[in-house]
Design a protein around this motif. Sequence first.
Motif, PDB file in Angstrom:
ATOM      1  N   LEU A 153       0.836  -1.197   0.000  1.00 38.42           N
ATOM      2  CA  LEU A 153       0.000   0.000   0.000  1.00 38.42           C
ATOM      3  C   LEU A 153       0.878   1.257   0.000  1.00 38.42           C
ATOM      4  O   LEU A 153       0.647   2.194  -0.779  1.00 38.42           O
ATOM      5  N   LEU A 154       1.893   1.257   0.861  1.00 39.18           N
ATOM      6  CA  LEU A 154       2.785   2.432   0.944  1.00 39.18           C
ATOM      7  C   LEU A 154       3.488   2.661  -0.400  1.00 39.18           C
ATOM      8  O   LEU A 154       3.628   3.804  -0.850  1.00 39.18           O
ATOM      9  N   THR A 155       3.928   1.562  -1.033  1.00 39.98           N
ATOM     10  CA  THR A 155       4.628   1.692  -2.304  1.00 39.98           C
ATOM     11  C   THR A 155       3.698   2.221  -3.390  1.00 39.98           C
ATOM     12  O   THR A 155       4.050   3.126  -4.148  1.00 39.98           O
ATOM     13  N   LEU A 156       2.489   1.661  -3.437  1.00 35.34           N
ATOM     14  CA  LEU A 156       1.516   2.083  -4.441  1.00 35.34           C
ATOM     15  C   LEU A 156       1.143   3.549  -4.231  1.00 35.34           C
ATOM     16  O   LEU A 156       1.028   4.326  -5.189  1.00 35.34           O
ATOM     17  N   PHE A 157       0.957   3.905  -2.963  1.00 37.38           N
ATOM     18  CA  PHE A 157       0.621   5.295  -2.635  1.00 37.38           C
ATOM     19  C   PHE A 157       1.760   6.229  -3.059  1.00 37.38           C
ATOM     20  O   PHE A 157       1.535   7.307  -3.617  1.00 37.38           O
ATOM     21  N   ALA A 239      -8.512   2.601  -5.369  1.00 33.63           N
ATOM     22  CA  ALA A 239      -9.053   3.405  -6.470  1.00 33.63           C
ATOM     23  C   ALA A 239      -8.341   4.763  -6.543  1.00 33.63           C
ATOM     24  O   ALA A 239      -7.967   5.224  -7.634  1.00 33.63           O
ATOM     25  N   TRP A 240      -8.160   5.385  -5.386  1.00 33.51           N
ATOM     26  CA  TRP A 240      -7.439   6.663  -5.372  1.00 33.51           C
ATOM     27  C   TRP A 240      -6.031   6.503  -5.967  1.00 33.51           C
ATOM     28  O   TRP A 240      -5.569   7.313  -6.768  1.00 33.51           O
ATOM     29  N   CYS A 241      -5.325   5.463  -5.517  1.00 29.74           N
ATOM     30  CA  CYS A 241      -3.938   5.265  -5.973  1.00 29.74           C
ATOM     31  C   CYS A 241      -3.891   5.099  -7.493  1.00 29.74           C
ATOM     32  O   CYS A 241      -3.112   5.762  -8.175  1.00 29.74           O
ATOM     33  N   LEU A 242      -4.766   4.221  -8.009  1.00 29.71           N
ATOM     34  CA  LEU A 242      -4.731   3.982  -9.452  1.00 29.71           C
ATOM     35  C   LEU A 242      -5.157   5.232 -10.207  1.00 29.71           C
ATOM     36  O   LEU A 242      -4.554   5.602 -11.224  1.00 29.71           O
ATOM     37  N   GLY A 243      -6.188   5.908  -9.677  1.00 32.23           N
ATOM     38  CA  GLY A 243      -6.680   7.114 -10.337  1.00 32.23           C
ATOM     39  C   GLY A 243      -5.621   8.204 -10.372  1.00 32.23           C
ATOM     40  O   GLY A 243      -5.358   8.815 -11.414  1.00 32.23           O
ATOM     41  N   TYR A 249       0.309  10.352 -14.580  1.00 28.92           N
ATOM     42  CA  TYR A 249       1.043   9.818 -15.718  1.00 28.92           C
ATOM     43  C   TYR A 249       0.656  10.542 -17.003  1.00 28.92           C
ATOM     44  O   TYR A 249       1.520  11.019 -17.752  1.00 28.92           O
ATOM     45  N   PHE A 250      -0.660  10.652 -17.246  1.00 29.57           N
ATOM     46  CA  PHE A 250      -1.083  11.267 -18.509  1.00 29.57           C
ATOM     47  C   PHE A 250      -0.772  12.765 -18.531  1.00 29.57           C
ATOM     48  O   PHE A 250      -0.420  13.319 -19.559  1.00 29.57           O
ATOM     49  N   TRP A 251      -0.896  13.395 -17.374  1.00 28.00           N
ATOM     50  CA  TRP A 251      -0.552  14.819 -17.264  1.00 28.00           C
ATOM     51  C   TRP A 251       0.926  15.019 -17.617  1.00 28.00           C
ATOM     52  O   TRP A 251       1.297  15.845 -18.459  1.00 28.00           O
ATOM     53  N   SER A 252       1.785  14.211 -16.982  1.00 30.34           N
ATOM     54  CA  SER A 252       3.233  14.329 -17.210  1.00 30.34           C
ATOM     55  C   SER A 252       3.577  14.049 -18.660  1.00 30.34           C
ATOM     56  O   SER A 252       4.371  14.768 -19.273  1.00 30.34           O
ATOM     57  N   ALA A 253       2.962  12.981 -19.203  1.00 29.30           N
ATOM     58  CA  ALA A 253       3.287  12.596 -20.581  1.00 29.30           C
ATOM     59  C   ALA A 253       2.891  13.713 -21.542  1.00 29.30           C
ATOM     60  O   ALA A 253       3.642  14.046 -22.462  1.00 29.30           O
ATOM     61  N   ALA A 254       1.708  14.315 -21.300  1.00 24.43           N
ATOM     62  CA  ALA A 254       1.258  15.384 -22.188  1.00 24.43           C
ATOM     63  C   ALA A 254       2.218  16.565 -22.128  1.00 24.43           C
ATOM     64  O   ALA A 254       2.592  17.136 -23.156  1.00 24.43           O
TER      65      ALA A 254
END
Lengths: 261, 321
Positions: A153-157, A239-243, A249-254
Amino acid sequence: MSSLALAVRDSSTMLRRNLLHARRYPSLTLNLLLTPIMLLLLFVYIFGDVMSGGIGGGDRSAYIAYLVPGLLLMTVGSTVIGAAVSVATDMNEGIIARFRTMAIHRGSVIIGHVIGSVLQSIASVVLVGAVAVAIGFRATNATALEWLAAFGLLTLFALALTWVAVGMGMASPNAEAAANSAQPLILLPLISSAFVPVDSMPGWFRPIAEYQPFTPAIETLRGLLLGTGIGHNGWLALAWCLGLAALGYFWSAAKFNRDPK
Amino acid sequence: MTDPAIAANGLRKSYGDKVVLDGVDLSVPEGTVFSLLGPNGAGKTTAVKILSTLVSPDPASGEIRVGGHDLAAEPQAIRAKIGVTGQFSAVDGLITGEENMLLMAALHHLPKRDGLRVAAELLERFDLVDAAKKPASTYSGGMKRRLDIAMTLVGDPRIIFLDEPTTGLDPRSRHTMWQIIRELVTGGVTVFLTTQYLEEADQLADRIAVLNDGRIAAQGTAEELKRLIPGGHVRIRFSDPTAYRNAASALREVTRDEEALALQIPSDGTQRDLRSILDRLHSAGVEADELTVHTPDLDDVFFALTGGTAAVPDQPKEIVG
């Protein structure tokens, strides 16, 4: 070289670069660690008696147990600010133009930042965790599986918040602006269930505190380490972590794929 | 002859309403030095950024090929052949010079042993051995540029872009940089160089293109460009206003500079031409205080083409009397 092998190789080169930065200039990471450690000591030794009374516990150790899971996640929030700062610094340096004109995996410089930040978050969590144990935190009832889940959990967070921080770093004109825009990552825990239970907050505020990213993660970690009820918080945290990870990710990539000025 | 190392047709780039490059055509043969010369804001850096795959050209541009590859279709193939040293230092200031070199070696996927050897050789060649273990942020401007170029050379690129490599360097560092560039060309490398110094283009480049307001104002060898504008002139200066007026009426075709009490006479600078000017002054009974001969140089070409005649005072090339 296949494109995956190229990605792995270049990303690990970039990771080594970031870890070298962290080792050469540990002050940034250590400064970021200061806030959670200070809050830990403040709330245990200065406010501890009142706080433990407030959560209906007998002595100070009850409050230590309550406090530590939230502070571990706050440590993650604090450490990833470093990623926002170093990404913003990189983007303002000529070196990024050099990387972009080399035949390397394009995203490797970002992947290096992300993995570096997650590793630093884990190291910071271990450090703050050690301080917590030193002042009396115990989670002796947790099973090996629960420990593993807590670590996961800590890693995913950390991964989720890192991607958000990288996006903030990309969107900021300089390192100072990045540090400012990443402030919510360390302020959000203050309005979560990290310090006091959500039930004790004013009614109108409770939904905010209850459903912001930190509270479900804190409640889940608390449940894993101390055996309190997790309920729907586990799924919410996931859900929060994945969201957040996807959003960051998409923000950074853009931002990264746009032509530099 | 093989394909040119760099070929651009109708290169265009606008940022919003601002047109930076307005249809630039370039062709750089392999193994030569090409210099893009122009004042600040002419679009030199934008041209380098596009040709080095850093930013994309406007869709209205024609075909652009670098190292035999199409810029739009195969940027990664181009990146494998080029080396770029931008205007702003592209070194990682937080790590040492040697670590910067090893970072480049790793990104070029050199085996560790080769990486160490290449890094050591280049540090030696660019006189950075003593500073190799110091953070690059502590380097002087000239050292940073040398490290920058050394990093660019790690992958042994065949085409090198240098964007104003000597801007802000002291004269000694500038000459060192020129020497480095000459050595690169000896090794068969193609160099695309931008500069705002005419002397630099004159010294180094096989071909020069003068960029002004996003267009190529003129292109050719230094000699060809110099031939574009009429010959030189003789400048005669007086301290006595009466002598100045007498001389002005004795000589024909003069350009007067009332303020400096100086006259400019078109001249090819030959002994015969000078003698005739001196003879006429002598017969008018006027004595000049100073006489200088100006041969045309790239400065004249540059100012004639970019319309900045008044911006910089003439530099006398040869002084008589």
